[in-house]
Design an enzyme around this catalytic site. Structure first.
Site, PDB file in Angstrom:
ATOM      1  N   SER A 195       0.751  -1.145   0.061  1.00 11.59           N
ATOM      2  CA  SER A 195       0.053   0.083  -0.167  1.00 11.59           C
ATOM      3  C   SER A 195       1.023   1.343   0.005  1.00 11.59           C
ATOM      4  O   SER A 195       2.133   1.185   0.669  1.00 11.59           O
ATOM      5  CB  SER A 195      -0.877   0.055   1.080  1.00 11.59           C
ATOM      6  OG  SER A 195      -2.175   0.752   1.130  1.00 11.59           O
ATOM      7  N   ALA A 240       2.000   8.608  -1.472  1.00 17.65           N
ATOM      8  CA  ALA A 240       1.362   9.672  -2.098  1.00 17.65           C
ATOM      9  C   ALA A 240       2.362  10.950  -2.471  1.00 17.65           C
ATOM     10  O   ALA A 240       3.135  11.357  -1.447  1.00 17.65           O
ATOM     11  CB  ALA A 240       0.345  10.521  -0.890  1.00 17.65           C
ATOM     12  N   GLN A 290       1.426   6.659  -6.562  1.00 14.44           N
ATOM     13  CA  GLN A 290       0.129   7.194  -5.964  1.00 14.44           C
ATOM     14  C   GLN A 290       0.034   8.608  -6.231  1.00 14.44           C
ATOM     15  O   GLN A 290       1.276   9.402  -5.434  1.00 14.44           O
ATOM     16  CB  GLN A 290      -0.279   6.829  -4.746  1.00 14.44           C
ATOM     17  CG  GLN A 290      -1.839   7.313  -4.350  1.00 14.44           C
ATOM     18  CD  GLN A 290      -1.835   7.113  -2.675  1.00 14.44           C
ATOM     19  OE1 GLN A 290      -1.099   7.527  -1.765  1.00 14.44           O
ATOM     20  NE2 GLN A 290      -3.043   6.557  -2.371  1.00 14.44           N
ATOM     21  N   TYR A 350      -8.237  14.174   1.819  1.00 11.23           N
ATOM     22  CA  TYR A 350      -7.566  14.951   0.821  1.00 11.23           C
ATOM     23  C   TYR A 350      -8.315  15.619  -0.428  1.00 11.23           C
ATOM     24  O   TYR A 350      -9.537  15.540  -0.305  1.00 11.23           O
ATOM     25  CB  TYR A 350      -6.120  14.219   0.304  1.00 11.23           C
ATOM     26  CG  TYR A 350      -5.338  13.605   1.441  1.00 11.23           C
ATOM     27  CD1 TYR A 350      -4.744  14.500   2.356  1.00 11.23           C
ATOM     28  CD2 TYR A 350      -5.074  12.108   1.855  1.00 11.23           C
ATOM     29  CE1 TYR A 350      -4.009  14.174   3.305  1.00 11.23           C
ATOM     30  CE2 TYR A 350      -4.374  11.820   2.846  1.00 11.23           C
ATOM     31  CZ  TYR A 350      -3.845  12.848   3.690  1.00 11.23           C
ATOM     32  OH  TYR A 350      -3.129  12.373   4.715  1.00 11.23           O
ATOM     33  N   ARG A 393      -8.019   5.551  -5.378  1.00 13.63           N
ATOM     34  CA  ARG A 393      -8.225   4.965  -3.841  1.00 13.63           C
ATOM     35  C   ARG A 393      -9.276   6.263  -3.657  1.00 13.63           C
ATOM     36  O   ARG A 393      -9.335   7.120  -3.775  1.00 13.63           O
ATOM     37  CB  ARG A 393      -7.108   4.923  -3.141  1.00 13.63           C
ATOM     38  CG  ARG A 393      -7.352   5.101  -1.793  1.00 13.63           C
ATOM     39  CD  ARG A 393      -6.150   4.913  -0.727  1.00 13.63           C
ATOM     40  NE  ARG A 393      -5.806   3.562  -0.908  1.00 13.63           N
ATOM     41  CZ  ARG A 393      -4.877   2.926  -0.063  1.00 13.63           C
ATOM     42  NH1 ARG A 393      -4.251   3.673   0.867  1.00 13.63           N
ATOM     43  NH2 ARG A 393      -4.399   1.709  -0.255  1.00 13.63           N
ATOM     44  N   LEU A 438      -5.917  -3.289   7.722  1.00 18.19           N
ATOM     45  CA  LEU A 438      -5.575  -4.343   8.359  1.00 18.19           C
ATOM     46  C   LEU A 438      -5.795  -5.946   7.874  1.00 18.19           C
ATOM     47  O   LEU A 438      -6.481  -6.557   8.499  1.00 18.19           O
ATOM     48  CB  LEU A 438      -6.572  -4.200   9.951  1.00 18.19           C
ATOM     49  CG  LEU A 438      -6.417  -3.025  10.605  1.00 18.19           C
ATOM     50  CD1 LEU A 438      -7.289  -2.863  11.738  1.00 18.19           C
ATOM     51  CD2 LEU A 438      -4.936  -3.021  11.326  1.00 18.19           C
ATOM     52  N   GLY A 465      -0.346  -2.611   4.317  1.00 18.17           N
ATOM     53  CA  GLY A 465       0.491  -1.390   4.615  1.00 18.17           C
ATOM     54  C   GLY A 465       1.344  -1.532   5.725  1.00 18.17           C
ATOM     55  O   GLY A 465       2.618  -2.240   5.758  1.00 18.17           O
TER      56      GLY A 465
HETATM   57  C1  8CM Z   1      -0.989   8.978   5.701  1.00 17.37           C
HETATM   58  C2  8CM Z   1      -0.951   9.787   4.480  1.00 17.37           C
HETATM   59  C3  8CM Z   1      -1.840   9.533   3.688  1.00 17.37           C
HETATM   60  C4  8CM Z   1      -2.638   8.721   3.673  1.00 17.37           C
HETATM   61  C5  8CM Z   1      -2.922   8.058   4.977  1.00 17.37           C
HETATM   62  C6  8CM Z   1      -1.860   8.244   5.920  1.00 17.37           C
HETATM   63  C7  8CM Z   1      -1.989   7.363   7.244  1.00 17.37           C
HETATM   64  C8  8CM Z   1      -2.938   6.419   7.247  1.00 17.37           C
HETATM   65  C9  8CM Z   1      -3.665   6.299   6.070  1.00 17.37           C
HETATM   66  O1  8CM Z   1      -3.563   6.985   4.910  1.00 17.37           O
HETATM   67  O2  8CM Z   1      -4.835   5.406   6.072  1.00 17.37           O
HETATM   68  O3  8CM Z   1      -3.538   8.406   2.640  1.00 17.37           O
END
Ligand code: 8CM
Length: 357
Positions: A22, A57, A99, A182, A230, A302, A324
């Site tokens: 992930s 990301a 990503q 985001y 996602r 998980l 992850g």
């Molecule tokens: C951190 C940055 C970006 C994400 C995240 C995290 C931490 C946990 C998560 O996603 O599930 O998309």
């Protein structure tokens, strides 16, 4: 039905197994540049036998970084160090993925282990942008600038330019980060989007930014390579984004050229008390979207146990599993899983290891 160690072909790409890493932020880049850390971190998981490795990301513009030390792909200078990593991953039998992200109102923050709070300008922070001028919460207190139509077009252009650079760097799999509060998620969730123009209000309007952005990426990302998205399948909040709306969004994304939906949830608001955390707590999302939309899905959240991961695949609840934290604990998890599931280690371990173990 296939099992965890059966290959998976999507477009022109075949994963050697259904185990993916992930995307996980490392927060160790300077000006977005990948370093030796990324080569070792991602490379060791390729040696560890995963079929797919999705790099963290990666911001399409500096304003879209979660923290000042996020990975980025907003300039051609970022391509070289990434190409070294994709070359290594590919040589060791994994598919390199990346990503693409914009953090929206969750940008300009301290790293998680430094407090996860909004950074003022004098602390290295910057002005954030979002669909509406609403702060995320008490810790991420920054009030973002409400994006104009021109801002929206500029960010979408940045996504397209970054997608082209990802291809130039040798990535074979691309994922649009449209989850976890985001920028994309903050447009489709009614919690964070209070707009009254064509990007807010109805479901159609709230989905527009994400669907258009995906289409912009699809136009430059080669058609023969997989493009995933996602999404957060539920806000887990009264009056928030729902599973039924996720099915509608997934349909629109499929029509716009998405090949796979990576099914996560939540993190669009700071209160996590209602999240039903537990083993495979998001699997029902990937199952429902796969069944209802007839699109490939990934399950994440998980997943730690080889029998559990194998069951997700063999019962048709997802096409791939993304691990992850468990991959942080053990980059050789696929080797361990192969033993548990009676799969020949030689099929995934590199020769200098496989001969001896
Ligand atoms: C951190 C940055 C970006 C994400 C995240 C995290 C931490 C946990 C998560 O996603 O599930 O998309």
């Amino acid at each position: 039905m296939p099992g965890l160690f059966d290959s998976f072909t999507i477009k022109s790409i075949t994963l050697r197994n259904r185990i993916g890493v992930s995307p996980m932020c490392q927060y160790v880049s300077n000006d977005g540049m990948a370093t030796d850390w990324h080569l070792v971190h991602l490379g060791s998981r390729a040696v560890g036998g995963a079929g797919l490795i999705i790099a963290e990301a990666t911001a399409v513009e500096p304003r879209g970084r979660i923290s000042p030390t996020d990975a980025g792909l907003w300039s051609d200078e970022h391509i070289g160090p990434l190409a070294r990593i994709t070359s290594f991953i590919s040589k060791h039998g994994s598919v390199p993925g990346l990503q693409l992200a914009h953090a929206g109102r969750k940008a300009s923050a301290a790293r998680p282990w430094e407090g996860d709070h909004s950074l003022k300008e004098e602390e290295g922070g910057w002005e954030t942008v979002a669909p509406s001028a609403l702060a995320f919460g008490d810790k991420l207190w920054k009030i973002p600038k409400e994006m104009t139509i021109q801002d929206i077009m500029d960010v979408q252009e940045s996504f397209a330019l970054a997608a082209r650079r990802a291809w130039q760097a040798g990535y074979k799999w691309l994922e649009l980060h449209a989850a976890h509060g985001y920028l994309c998620h903050s447009f489709y969730s009614p919690i964070s989007n209070k707009r009254t123009d064509q990007y807010g209000g109805s479901l159609e309007n709230r989905c527009r930014f994400t669907v258009e952005t995906l289409a912009r990426i699809r136009a430059v990302w080669p058609n023969e390579l997989p493009l995933a998205v996602r999404i957060s399948c539920s806000d887990w909040v009264e009056g928030g984004w729902t599973m039924d709306e996720s099915i509608e969004l997934a349909r629109k994304l499929k029509d716009a050229g998405a090949d796979l939906i990576d099914c996560s949830s939540g993190f669009g608001s700071p209160d996590h008390r209602k999240y039903p955390f537990g083993p495979g707590w998001q699997v029902h999302f990937s199952e429902a979207i796969r069944r209802e939309v007839r699109i490939a899905t990934a399950s994440v959240g998980l997943i730690t146990d080889p029998v559990q991961a194998n069951e997700i695949i063999s019962s048709g609840k997802a096409d791939i599993t993304l691990l992850g934290r468990e991959m942080l604990r053990d980059p050789y998890w696929p080797h361990r899983a192969a033993k548990v599931l009676n799969v020949d280690l030689k099929s995934i371990a590199p020769a200098p290891y496989a001969h001896w173990i």
